[in-house]
Design an enzyme around this catalytic site. Structure first.
Site, PDB file in Angstrom:
ATOM      1  N   THR A  11     137.698  69.638  11.008  1.00  0.00           N
ATOM      2  CA  THR A  11     138.527  70.524  11.837  1.00  0.00           C
ATOM      3  C   THR A  11     138.663  70.004  13.269  1.00  0.00           C
ATOM      4  O   THR A  11     139.402  70.575  14.069  1.00  0.00           O
ATOM      5  CB  THR A  11     137.931  71.950  11.876  1.00  0.00           C
ATOM      6  OG1 THR A  11     136.556  71.833  12.308  1.00  0.00           O
ATOM      7  CG2 THR A  11     137.970  72.625  10.518  1.00  0.00           C
ATOM      8  N   SER A 124     128.682  56.626  20.029  1.00  0.00           N
ATOM      9  CA  SER A 124     129.501  56.881  21.217  1.00  0.00           C
ATOM     10  C   SER A 124     129.173  55.947  22.373  1.00  0.00           C
ATOM     11  O   SER A 124     128.014  55.589  22.602  1.00  0.00           O
ATOM     12  CB  SER A 124     129.249  58.326  21.664  1.00  0.00           C
ATOM     13  OG  SER A 124     129.734  58.521  22.973  1.00  0.00           O
ATOM     14  N   GLU A 126     129.007  56.925  25.214  1.00  0.00           N
ATOM     15  CA  GLU A 126     128.131  57.724  26.081  1.00  0.00           C
ATOM     16  C   GLU A 126     126.681  57.212  25.992  1.00  0.00           C
ATOM     17  O   GLU A 126     125.888  57.435  26.901  1.00  0.00           O
ATOM     18  CB  GLU A 126     128.252  59.200  25.662  1.00  0.00           C
ATOM     19  CG  GLU A 126     127.562  60.214  26.542  1.00  0.00           C
ATOM     20  CD  GLU A 126     128.182  60.458  27.914  1.00  0.00           C
ATOM     21  OE1 GLU A 126     129.337  60.054  28.155  1.00  0.00           O
ATOM     22  OE2 GLU A 126     127.484  61.047  28.756  1.00  0.00           O
ATOM     23  N   TYR A 148     123.533  65.015  25.338  1.00  0.00           N
ATOM     24  CA  TYR A 148     124.438  64.536  24.276  1.00  0.00           C
ATOM     25  C   TYR A 148     124.238  63.034  24.049  1.00  0.00           C
ATOM     26  O   TYR A 148     124.108  62.575  22.902  1.00  0.00           O
ATOM     27  CB  TYR A 148     125.894  64.824  24.675  1.00  0.00           C
ATOM     28  CG  TYR A 148     126.921  64.120  23.806  1.00  0.00           C
ATOM     29  CD1 TYR A 148     127.333  64.664  22.593  1.00  0.00           C
ATOM     30  CD2 TYR A 148     127.477  62.896  24.206  1.00  0.00           C
ATOM     31  CE1 TYR A 148     128.264  63.996  21.797  1.00  0.00           C
ATOM     32  CE2 TYR A 148     128.410  62.237  23.413  1.00  0.00           C
ATOM     33  CZ  TYR A 148     128.801  62.789  22.213  1.00  0.00           C
ATOM     34  OH  TYR A 148     129.716  62.129  21.426  1.00  0.00           O
TER      35      TYR A 148
HETATM   36  P1  NAP Z   1     135.514  67.519  18.126  1.00  0.00           P
HETATM   37  O1  NAP Z   1     136.994  67.637  18.220  1.00  0.00           O
HETATM   38  O2  NAP Z   1     134.657  68.284  19.079  1.00  0.00           O
HETATM   39  O3  NAP Z   1     135.090  67.902  16.616  1.00  0.00           O
HETATM   40  C1  NAP Z   1     133.750  68.136  16.277  1.00  0.00           C
HETATM   41  C2  NAP Z   1     133.702  68.643  14.841  1.00  0.00           C
HETATM   42  O4  NAP Z   1     132.331  68.857  14.462  1.00  0.00           O
HETATM   43  C3  NAP Z   1     134.420  69.980  14.601  1.00  0.00           C
HETATM   44  O5  NAP Z   1     135.068  69.926  13.358  1.00  0.00           O
HETATM   45  C4  NAP Z   1     133.265  70.971  14.551  1.00  0.00           C
HETATM   46  O6  NAP Z   1     133.547  72.125  13.796  1.00  0.00           O
HETATM   47  C5  NAP Z   1     132.225  70.134  13.817  1.00  0.00           C
HETATM   48  N1  NAP Z   1     130.855  70.629  13.960  1.00  0.00           N
HETATM   49  C6  NAP Z   1     130.173  70.897  15.094  1.00  0.00           C
HETATM   50  N2  NAP Z   1     128.927  71.308  14.808  1.00  0.00           N
HETATM   51  C7  NAP Z   1     128.807  71.295  13.453  1.00  0.00           C
HETATM   52  C8  NAP Z   1     127.773  71.595  12.542  1.00  0.00           C
HETATM   53  N3  NAP Z   1     126.579  72.020  12.980  1.00  0.00           N
HETATM   54  N4  NAP Z   1     127.991  71.456  11.218  1.00  0.00           N
HETATM   55  C9  NAP Z   1     129.190  71.047  10.755  1.00  0.00           C
HETATM   56  N5  NAP Z   1     130.239  70.757  11.567  1.00  0.00           N
HETATM   57  C10 NAP Z   1     130.048  70.865  12.910  1.00  0.00           C
HETATM   58  O7  NAP Z   1     135.067  65.982  18.249  1.00  0.00           O
HETATM   59  P2  NAP Z   1     135.926  64.641  18.080  1.00  0.00           P
HETATM   60  O8  NAP Z   1     136.494  64.257  19.403  1.00  0.00           O
HETATM   61  O9  NAP Z   1     136.808  64.760  16.899  1.00  0.00           O
HETATM   62  O10 NAP Z   1     134.756  63.591  17.793  1.00  0.00           O
HETATM   63  C11 NAP Z   1     134.324  63.315  16.475  1.00  0.00           C
HETATM   64  C12 NAP Z   1     132.957  62.664  16.528  1.00  0.00           C
HETATM   65  O11 NAP Z   1     133.032  61.448  17.259  1.00  0.00           O
HETATM   66  C13 NAP Z   1     131.866  63.479  17.209  1.00  0.00           C
HETATM   67  O12 NAP Z   1     130.639  63.190  16.570  1.00  0.00           O
HETATM   68  C14 NAP Z   1     131.844  62.928  18.616  1.00  0.00           C
HETATM   69  O13 NAP Z   1     130.580  63.152  19.216  1.00  0.00           O
HETATM   70  C15 NAP Z   1     132.107  61.468  18.351  1.00  0.00           C
HETATM   71  N6  NAP Z   1     132.765  60.707  19.411  1.00  0.00           N
HETATM   72  C16 NAP Z   1     133.929  61.160  19.939  1.00  0.00           C
HETATM   73  C17 NAP Z   1     134.571  60.388  20.895  1.00  0.00           C
HETATM   74  C18 NAP Z   1     135.872  60.838  21.506  1.00  0.00           C
HETATM   75  O14 NAP Z   1     136.238  60.309  22.566  1.00  0.00           O
HETATM   76  N7  NAP Z   1     136.599  61.756  20.896  1.00  0.00           N
HETATM   77  C19 NAP Z   1     134.018  59.150  21.294  1.00  0.00           C
HETATM   78  C20 NAP Z   1     132.840  58.725  20.696  1.00  0.00           C
HETATM   79  C21 NAP Z   1     132.222  59.495  19.733  1.00  0.00           C
HETATM   80  P3  NAP Z   1     134.267  73.425  14.463  1.00  0.00           P
HETATM   81  O15 NAP Z   1     135.734  73.122  14.415  1.00  0.00           O
HETATM   82  O16 NAP Z   1     133.834  74.500  13.560  1.00  0.00           O
HETATM   83  O17 NAP Z   1     133.757  73.545  15.870  1.00  0.00           O
HETATM   84  N1  GDD Z   2     135.606  67.694  30.825  1.00  0.00           N
HETATM   85  C1  GDD Z   2     135.844  67.505  32.128  1.00  0.00           C
HETATM   86  N2  GDD Z   2     136.371  68.533  32.859  1.00  0.00           N
HETATM   87  N3  GDD Z   2     135.566  66.310  32.667  1.00  0.00           N
HETATM   88  C2  GDD Z   2     135.850  66.134  33.981  1.00  0.00           C
HETATM   89  C3  GDD Z   2     136.395  67.135  34.781  1.00  0.00           C
HETATM   90  C4  GDD Z   2     136.665  68.409  34.191  1.00  0.00           C
HETATM   91  O1  GDD Z   2     137.129  69.347  34.833  1.00  0.00           O
HETATM   92  N4  GDD Z   2     136.570  66.637  36.026  1.00  0.00           N
HETATM   93  C5  GDD Z   2     136.140  65.374  36.016  1.00  0.00           C
HETATM   94  N5  GDD Z   2     135.699  65.061  34.772  1.00  0.00           N
HETATM   95  C6  GDD Z   2     135.086  63.782  34.384  1.00  0.00           C
HETATM   96  C7  GDD Z   2     133.700  63.933  33.755  1.00  0.00           C
HETATM   97  O2  GDD Z   2     132.713  64.135  34.773  1.00  0.00           O
HETATM   98  C8  GDD Z   2     133.573  62.597  33.048  1.00  0.00           C
HETATM   99  O3  GDD Z   2     133.127  61.612  33.919  1.00  0.00           O
HETATM  100  C9  GDD Z   2     135.025  62.276  32.625  1.00  0.00           C
HETATM  101  O4  GDD Z   2     135.860  63.167  33.369  1.00  0.00           O
HETATM  102  C10 GDD Z   2     135.313  62.426  31.141  1.00  0.00           C
HETATM  103  O5  GDD Z   2     134.862  63.694  30.707  1.00  0.00           O
HETATM  104  P1  GDD Z   2     135.220  64.250  29.237  1.00  0.00           P
HETATM  105  O6  GDD Z   2     136.683  64.183  29.003  1.00  0.00           O
HETATM  106  O7  GDD Z   2     134.558  65.579  29.112  1.00  0.00           O
HETATM  107  O8  GDD Z   2     134.589  63.156  28.267  1.00  0.00           O
HETATM  108  P2  GDD Z   2     133.172  62.429  28.255  1.00  0.00           P
HETATM  109  O9  GDD Z   2     133.406  61.005  28.658  1.00  0.00           O
HETATM  110  O10 GDD Z   2     132.146  63.184  28.967  1.00  0.00           O
HETATM  111  O11 GDD Z   2     132.808  62.493  26.701  1.00  0.00           O
HETATM  112  C11 GDD Z   2     133.792  62.184  25.702  1.00  0.00           C
HETATM  113  O12 GDD Z   2     133.730  60.812  25.397  1.00  0.00           O
HETATM  114  C12 GDD Z   2     132.502  60.368  24.810  1.00  0.00           C
HETATM  115  C13 GDD Z   2     132.641  58.847  24.585  1.00  0.00           C
HETATM  116  O13 GDD Z   2     132.341  58.179  25.774  1.00  0.00           O
HETATM  117  C14 GDD Z   2     133.485  63.064  24.476  1.00  0.00           C
HETATM  118  O14 GDD Z   2     134.537  62.933  23.543  1.00  0.00           O
HETATM  119  C15 GDD Z   2     132.201  62.636  23.784  1.00  0.00           C
HETATM  120  O15 GDD Z   2     132.065  63.334  22.555  1.00  0.00           O
HETATM  121  C16 GDD Z   2     132.295  61.116  23.512  1.00  0.00           C
HETATM  122  O16 GDD Z   2     131.136  60.650  22.862  1.00  0.00           O
END
Ligand code: NAP
Ligand code: GDD
Length: 320
Positions: A11, A124, A126, A148
Site C-alpha cells: 500500500t 536505505s 539513511e 530509523y
Molecule cells: P511508505 O510509502 O511509507 O510505505 C511503507 C509501507 O509499509 C506501507 O504499505 C505500510 O502500510 C507498510 N507497513 C508499515 N508498518 C508495517 C507493519 N508493521 N506490517 C506490515 N506493513 C507495514 O514507504 P516507501 O517510500 O514505499 O518505502 C518502501 C521501503 O523502502 C521502506 O522500507 C522504506 O524504509 C525503504 N526506503 C525508502 C526510500 C524512499 O526514498 N522512498 C529509500 C530507501 C529505503 P500502511 O499503508 O498500512 O501504513
Molecule cells: N519531511 C520533511 N519535512 N523534511 C524536511 C522538512 C520538512 O518540513 N524541511 C526540511 N526537511 C529535510 C529533512 O530534515 C531531511 O534532511 C530532508 O528534508 C529529507 O527529508 P524526508 O523527505 O523526510 O526524507 P529522509 O531523507 O529523511 O528519508 C527518506 O529517504 C530515506 C533514504 O535516504 C525516507 O523515504 C526514508 O524512508 C528513506 O530511507
C-alpha cells in the site's frame, strides 16, 4: 507458469510501483496488508482486481508464516517499514520492532517455510548518515543518525547474516531517496509540491519547513523498483547502491517546485524549528556504478523532470 511474488508494504509508494512492474512482467502478485479500521488502498486501487491482498503484519511472525505457507511465493520483496525518519524519534521502539526486527521475522519465516524463496530487503541511504566518504557506495561505512537509520542498519546486516548463515538468496538494495506523485505527504518533496499546489489554489498562504540546507540524491520511484526486480533475478544474491549520482538541497527543491508554478519560493517558505531534526543527515549522494555494471540499471527521470511531474500532478489533484 507465472512466477508468484509477495510484496510487503504494497500500500506504500514503492509497493504500488513494484506491483505495477511485476504485473506487467506477468507475475502473480500477493500483497501483505496490515489491518486497519479504514481501507488504505488508494495507491493500488487501479490494479486491485489483479492483486491478491492478504492480511498480515511484520510485528507478527505467525501471520508471515501463514501467508508464505498459503501462497507459496518464489520471491518476497520486503518493503514494509515505519519509513518516516522524523517519526522514528517519537516512536523509536515501534520503529525498531517493524523496521529492524520485522526483517528477522520475515527472514525466519522464509527459512521455516521454504528456504528457496528469493528475498529482497529495502535498505536505505539513511544508513550512511554522517557520511564517511562522498559519494557513498557499497563499501562506505555506516553511521546512522536516527532511530530509523539504526533500525535499517540492523535490517541490512540481518539480511547479510541470513544469506551467509543459511545460504538464503537474500539481497539488499541500498536505495537513495526516491519520490513520485504517490509519495506520502509528510516527506519533503511531496510536502513542497503539495504546498505549491495549495498556495496556487488559494488554500494556503505559506509553507512551513525545517532545514533548507540538507542535500539529498533524489530519484524517481518507478525507476528504482526496476533495480529491485533485477537484483532478485541474478543467480547470486548481493547488495547494490541505487542512486542518481546528483545531489540537491531542500532550498533548490523549493526553488524548482515553486518556479514550476510560476512562483518564487522566498515569498512563501517559512522555516519552522518544529521540523528541525534532533540529528540531521546533511549530505547524501550515491555512486551506483556497481548497479550500472552488474544489473545494467540506470535512472531515466532526473531531479528537474521529477519535481515538475510532482508539481503538475498536485496542481491537477487540486484543480489549480
Ligand atoms: P511508505 O510509502 O511509507 O510505505 C511503507 C509501507 O509499509 C506501507 O504499505 C505500510 O502500510 C507498510 N507497513 C508499515 N508498518 C508495517 C507493519 N508493521 N506490517 C506490515 N506493513 C507495514 O514507504 P516507501 O517510500 O514505499 O518505502 C518502501 C521501503 O523502502 C521502506 O522500507 C522504506 O524504509 C525503504 N526506503 C525508502 C526510500 C524512499 O526514498 N522512498 C529509500 C530507501 C529505503 P500502511 O499503508 O498500512 O501504513
Ligand atoms: N519531511 C520533511 N519535512 N523534511 C524536511 C522538512 C520538512 O518540513 N524541511 C526540511 N526537511 C529535510 C529533512 O530534515 C531531511 O534532511 C530532508 O528534508 C529529507 O527529508 P524526508 O523527505 O523526510 O526524507 P529522509 O531523507 O529523511 O528519508 C527518506 O529517504 C530515506 C533514504 O535516504 C525516507 O523515504 C526514508 O524512508 C528513506 O530511507
Amino acid at each position: 507458469m507465472a512466477k508468484r511474488a509477495l510484496i510487503t508494504g504494497i500500500t506504500g509508494q514503492d509497493g504500488s510501483y513494484l506491483a505495477d512492474l511485476l504485473l506487467s512482467e506477468g507475475y502473480e502478485v500477493i500483497g501483505l496488508v496490515r489491518r486497519s479500521s479504514t481501507e488504505n488502498n488508494t495507491r493500488i486501487s487501479h490494479i486491485q482486481e489483479q492483486l491478491t491482498l492478504v492480511s498480515g503484519d511484520l510485528m507478527d511472525e505467525v501471520s508471515l508464516i501463514s501467508v508464505l505457507r498459503d501462497h507459496r511465493p518464489q520471491e518476497v520483496y520486503n518493503l514494509a517499514a515505519q519509513s518516516f525518519v522524523q517519526a522514528s524519534w517519537t516512536q523509536p521502539v515501534l520503529t525498531g520492532e517493524a523496521t529492524a526486527l520485522g526483517v528477522t521475522r520475515m527472514l525466519d519465516a522464509i527459512r521455516t517455510v521454504d528456504p528457496e524463496i528469493r528475498f529482497y530487503q529495502a535498505s536505505s541511504s539513511e544508513m550512511f548518515g554522517r557520511v564517511r566518504t562522498v559519494p557513498q557506495n557499497e563499501h562506505t561505512e555506516f553511521y546512522p543518525r536516527s532511530p530509523y537509520g539504526v533500525a535499517k542498519v540492523y535490517g541490512h546486516w540481518i539480511t547479510v547474516n541470513y544469506r551467509e548463515s543459511y545460504n538464503l538468496h537474500a539481497s539488499s538494495g541500498i536505495l537513495f531517496n526516491h519520490e513520485s506523485p504517490r509519495r506520502g505527504l509528510e516527506f519533503v518533496t511531496r510536502k513542497v509540491t503539495n504546498g505549491v499546489a495549495r498556495i496556487k489554489a488559494g488554500l494556503s498562504s505559506e509553507l512551513r519547513l525545517g532545514n533548507l540546507d540538507a542535500h539529498r540524491d533524489w530519484g524517481y520511484a518507478a525507476d528504482y523498483v526496476r533495480a529491485m526486480l533485477a537484483m532478485v533475478q541474478r543467480d547470486t544474491p548481493d547488495d547494490f547502491v541505487i542512486a542518481t549520482g546528483e545531489t540537491h538541497s531542500v532550498r533548490e527543491l523549493c526553488e524548482v517546485a515553486f518556479a514550476a508554478a510560476g512562483l518564487k519560493y522566498e515569498d512563501y517558505v517559512v522555516v519552522d524549528p518544529k521540523f528541525i531534526r534532533p540529528a540531521e543527515v546533511d549530505l547524501l549522494v550515491g555512486d551506483s556504478t556497481k548497479a550500472r555494471d552488474v544489473l545494467g540499471w540506470k535512472c531515466e527521470v532526473d531531479f528537474y523532470a521529477l519535481i515538475e511531474m510532482m508539481v503538475v500532478s498536485d496542481l491537477n489533484i487540486l484543480g489549480a
